[in-house]
Scaffold this active site. Structure first.
Site, mmCIF file in Angstrom:
data_model
loop_
_atom_site.group_PDB
_atom_site.id
_atom_site.type_symbol
_atom_site.label_atom_id
_atom_site.label_comp_id
_atom_site.label_asym_id
_atom_site.label_seq_id
_atom_site.Cartn_x
_atom_site.Cartn_y
_atom_site.Cartn_z
ATOM 1 N N ASP A 242 0.831 -1.207 0.000
ATOM 2 C CA ASP A 242 0.000 0.000 0.000
ATOM 3 C C ASP A 242 0.865 1.257 0.000
ATOM 4 O OD1 ASP A 242 -2.418 1.337 -0.149
ATOM 5 O OD2 ASP A 242 -2.730 1.395 2.005
ATOM 6 N N PRO B 21 0.943 8.241 -1.395
ATOM 7 C CA PRO B 21 1.382 9.499 -0.767
ATOM 8 C C PRO B 21 0.989 9.629 0.697
ATOM 9 C CG PRO B 21 0.546 9.921 -2.972
ATOM 10 C CD PRO B 21 0.269 8.479 -2.689
#
Length: 613
Positions: free
Chosen positions: A148, A151
């Site tokens: 995963d 940002p």
């Protein structure tokens, strides 16, 4: 401008040891809290597992709890890594696990940073990418895939020297897995593991997690950092997953030297993506460009800050970057037949050239006497900026950008002496001294980021901009770079920070900042007052409303949005006495940001006193 009209964990003690202070954020598995470790007298971060449905089925509940334990175990295996958030412990409280982690003071995640400041320079993205790649490699070497990378899972914090965003940390190993360990993968049926726009295509179609899949997600993350949006951003999750599998990423426009690296990392076929070592070499080349033999070293213009000017001459051919990353060397020019210029034509050309040189000499002499615009001296920041005198602390400016996009190219600046009558775009908030014009050019932008960090973090939607003196204007500019804070998407409408006067009224919410204390004689008027005396409200933070929400609708929805996103109880205010307030203004709707200022006020409408803030 207009004022709009689950139980908190603050104050709870977890496992008899950790006092919850306030909520730092929320993710797919729950909330992250700032807590005080009463045994060691230090601050830590606690991750709390929260079930979206009140009473999940037994197997599902066990799977979620097991995922939390697995997250702690995987992350603890990387304990001490400089680019991974340290996990200290996992404990159970009231039947649910809590993960005790390192608290990273002053951190912001990459998603929030780009939303507030806009896209980052390619070289800065490459630096971040190297740190995340180092963390991923350490996990891959022990067989742990992150699964995963995005940002929101990359934290940026000050390093030991105090440089803002100097420390890069990968967090949230909540869906990590060791594919070869025979462990249960803690997922739910028909639910994708990962984040749709950052998921590798082979993962979206059911393939196993691999290092190559993590590198694809890293490519998506760096694309977001340099472009300001993801390569597969779409209107829905399903559309994003479809785009990841079936469509090519949108061509980057800001990536510069980072572009070839992004294209390689975003290959659909995992076998064609670069290895971690090749990616590391290519990113390192962008952070520290190598000198080329027999040629003047030339930094890729895409890797310079937005302020840097663009040379008019075409770039020289460049050598190929290591391991097949671009740009590709230009092929040698094909031989040409020389054509003899007639003697008479040569004479005419020579005479014309002589005339042009003579006229140029006359023009230069007149220019030296009149000095551009009658100043008789060099402009401190060059002709593109256009200012005839150096900037001073507190100067408000209007910025005229050369194209449709703000922070692209060099803006022409003019002063707004009233600092409000013309809706200024920003204000000079600091300076960075330098020993030479070359040092100012190289270091000015980063130093201005550092010097304006505190004020930028208090405002909703601003960016830093370094106004760097030219070589000829270096002395005139006082041998220093002017550090501006400008509205990221529109004007700031008035003075910022300490340049605001107590008692002054706000014309827009753009220059309201965290911890401001306000007097509010009506729902449309607010003024800045001292927090040590009586005040009606205090600014806690900001939230955003949807793009489809009109300003009229916002005035009825903003209080509820603030109560949800910036609850006063998280800041230590008693919910039986205080409630959320909010302010909206036209500026945020003209810019399309839809920012709302969230405040705290007394439920009975009474005045707050100085000791409450």
């Amino acid at each position: 401008m207009h004022s709009g009209s689950p139980t908190s964990g603050v104050g709870r003690v977890i496992a008899g040891r950790y006092l919850l202070l306030n909520r730092l954020g929320s993710g797919g598995m729950g909330h992250v809290w700032l807590a005080h470790d009463q045994r060691l007298a230090c601050e830590v971060a606690l991750k709390e597992i929260v079930f979206r449905d009140l009473d999940p089925a037994g197997e599902e509940r066990e799977a979620r709890v097991a995922r939390a334990r697995a997250e702690a175990r995987y992350a603890a295996g990387l304990r001490g890594h400089p680019h991974v958030v340290t996990v200290h412990d996992v404990l159970e409280h009231e039947g649910l696990p809590w993960i005790v982690m390192e608290y990273v003071a002053g951190a912001t995640d990459l998603r929030d940073l780009v939303e507030r400041r806009g896209p980052l320079a390619p070289a800065e993205c490459a630096r971040i990418g190297l740190a995340v790649l180092d963390a991923l490699n350490s996990g891959h070497e022990t067989g742990v895939m992150h699964r995963d990378v995005k940002p929101a899972n990359i934290l940026l914090a000050p390093d030991r020297t105090g440089a803002p965003y100097g420390r890069v940390l990968l967090t949230d190993y909540g869906i990590s897995v060791r594919p070869d360990a025979g462990e249960t993968r803690y997922t739910l049926a028909s639910v994708l593991v990962g984040t749709s726009g950052y998921l590798a295509p082979e993962r979206a179609t059911g393939g196993p997690p691999t290092p190559a899949a993590d590198l694809f997600s890293l490519g998506c993350t760096l694309y977001y950092a340099v472009e300001g949006h993801g390569p597969f951003d779409r209107e829905s999750t399903l559309a994003e997953v479809t785009a990841v599998v079936m469509e090519e990423p949108r061509p980057p426009v800001r990536a510069g030297a980072l572009g070839p690296v992004l294209r390689s990392l975003l290959e659909k076929d995992p076998g064609r993506r670069p290895s971690a070592s090749r990616a590391e070499a290519a990113l390192s080349e962008i952070v520290t460009p190598r000198a080329e033999p027999y040629a003047r070293t030339r930094t890729d213009l895409g890797s310079q800050p937005p302020w840097a000017g663009v040379a008019s001459a075409p770039p020289p051919p460049t050598a190929p970057a290591p391991d097949g990353f671009g740009p590709v060397a230009a092929p040698p020019s094909a031989p040409r037949h020389r054509r003899e210029v007639p003697r008479v034509l040569r004479a005419v050309l020579a005479a014309s050239l002589g005339l042009l040189l003579a006229l140029g000499g006359v023009w230069y002499a007149m220019a030296r006497q009149g000095g551009g615009g009658g100043t008789g001296r060099a402009l401190p920041y060059g002709s593109a900026v256009g200012l005839v005198r150096p900037l001073k602390d507190g100067d408000c400016v209007l910025a005229d950008w050369p194209g449709p996009d703000r922070f692209t190219g060099t803006p022409r600046l003019t002063l707004d002496p009233s600092c409000g009558a013309q809706a200024p775009d920003g204000q000079v908030m600091a300076f960075s001294a330098a020993a030479s014009a070359d040092e100012a050019r190289k270091e000015g932008s980063a130093r201005c980021e550092e010097r304006t960090q505190e004020i930028r973090e208090r405002l909703a939607d601003v960016r830093s901009l370094a106004v760097v003196p030219t070589g000829a204007g270096f002395g005139l500019a006082g041998r220093r770079t002017a550090c501006l804070v400008l509205g990221a998407h529109g004007p700031v409408y008035g003075p910022l920070g300490a340049h605001r006067r107590l008692g002054s009224s706000f014309t827009d919410t753009a220059n309201m900042q965290r911890r401001d204390c306000l007097r509010a004689p009506s729902e449309r008027d607010a003024g800045l007052v001292s927090c040590s005396g009586p005040h009606d409200q205090q600014v806690l933070g900001f939230t955003r409303l949807g793009r489809d929400v009109t300003l009229t609708e916002a005035r009825t929805r903003s209080d509820a949005a603030c109560a949800k996103d910036v609850p006063p109880r998280d800041y230590g205010f008693d919910p039986s006495v205080y409630t959320s307030g909010s302010w909206t203004s036209q500026g945020a709707w003209k810019s399309g940001t839809h920012f709302v200022v969230c405040t705290v006020r007394k439920q009975n409408g009474g005045t707050m006193e100085g000791d409450e803030s």
